[in-house]
Design an enzyme around this catalytic site. Structure first.
Site, PDB file in Angstrom:
ATOM      1  N   LYS A  16       0.851  -1.195   0.000  1.00 36.34           N
ATOM      2  CA  LYS A  16       0.000   0.000   0.000  1.00 36.34           C
ATOM      3  C   LYS A  16       0.885   1.243   0.000  1.00 36.34           C
ATOM      4  CE  LYS A  16       0.844   1.408   4.446  1.00 36.34           C
ATOM      5  NZ  LYS A  16       1.567   2.672   4.770  1.00 36.34           N
ATOM      6  N   ASP A 141      -3.363  -0.734  10.289  1.00 36.11           N
ATOM      7  CA  ASP A 141      -3.451  -0.795   8.830  1.00 36.11           C
ATOM      8  C   ASP A 141      -4.136  -2.060   8.326  1.00 36.11           C
ATOM      9  OD1 ASP A 141      -2.112   1.583   8.717  1.00 36.11           O
ATOM     10  OD2 ASP A 141      -0.235   0.760   7.940  1.00 36.11           O
TER      11      ASP A 141
END
Length: 292
Positions: A16, A141
């Protein structure tokens, strides 16, 4: 009727980027309040899951710098067993491709892929919301990887609103060092008072206005990161992702990304990647497995 569960799964765990990262305050528990834009990459780790006849969880290979029980893949599997009372087991092989400590979310993504993969392999059918809640106990996350869509995130990064972002080509450069997240968040010079903005304002401003509040601190603390920014100056717009160490350059075409990667690879680990608004993990797993 439930469909038969597989005996083996090979699943991606994408990286990401934080396309924007603002630190808007510090909580009494020591965590920082954030506003960020998460987007996935078409590059990442891969995990293979194979059903066992007992309830044990095996993980290969052994990572020298991470004790087995501290590995987020192992933690995710144990967490899922504990939460559901599942007595099934699994052998997991982790093909680690993302650099550790690079700010690309590799460990969190591995954990999310483990939760989703074992939910499918073991036929648990927990759904995304419950899996995301379990993932949050492993790291802030993890939920965005579980839910699988680019997102505007607030809180410590767990309050997610799906968004559609531009999907440029990137060159990701790792300067060959490990950046300490606690050191960055504990640094006296870190910006912690960026005024909160709305998601609409962030998106309206566009990528040219986005910044990472951790970047100046990391560049000050780690000369190796600063050297990457110096090299990229004049070559391509660039930004730190997360707390680093990876520096990400944005390019308008794949050909430009190929050229910059070839140059950067003479000095550092560098790879090209495309930004994605949908996680490739969710494209691999069947829709009815993921449906809440």
């Amino acid at each position: 009727m439930n469909s038969p569960t597989p005996d083996r799964l090979v699943l991606p765990a994408p990286g990401k980027l934080n396309r924007l990262l603002h630190i808007t305050g510090r909580r009494l528990d020591g965590y920082h309040e954030l506003q960020t834009l998460f987007q996935f990459l078409d590059v990442g780790d891969h995990l293979t899951f194979e059903r066992r006849d007992d309830s044990e969880v095996g993980l290969t290979p052994y990572l020298d710098d991470i004790p087995l029980e501290d590995n987020l893949v192992m933690k995710a599997a144990r967490q899922l067993q504990a939460a559901t009372g599942c007595t099934q087991g699994v052998n997991i092989h982790l093909d680690k491709r993302l650099p550790q400590g690079g700010g690309l979310g590799g460990g969190s993504s591995d954990a999310a892929t483990t939760l989703l993969g074992l939910d499918a392999l073991w036929g648990l059918g927990l759904g995304l919301e419950r899996l995301a809640a379990l993932g949050l106990t492993l790291g802030a996350d993890v939920p965005v990887f579980v839910k699988g869509h680019a997102a505007w995130a607030e809180g410590i990064g767990e309050r997610l609103t799906p968004v559609e972002l531009d999907t440029p080509w990137f060159v990701v450069i790792h300067p060959g060092i490990a950046v300490s997240t606690p050191a960055v968040f504990g640094a006296a010079q870190l910006t912690r008072n960026t005024p909160p903005i709305t998601m609409a304002r962030a998106l309206q401003g566009g990528a040219t206005s986005w910044r990472n509040d951790c970047e100046s601190t990391v560049r000050h603390l780690y000369p190796e990161v600063e050297s990457v920014f110096d090299w990229l100056s004049g070559r391509a717009p660039s930004m730190l992702t997360g707390t680093g160490a990876c520096v990400v350059a944005s390019l308008e075409s794949e050909a430009q990304a190929d050229g910059l990667q070839a140059e950067a690879s003479r000095h550092w680990l560098a790879f090209k990647a495309r930004g994605l608004n949908r996680s490739p993990l969710h494209d691999v797993l069947a829709h009815d497995v993921l449906a809440s």
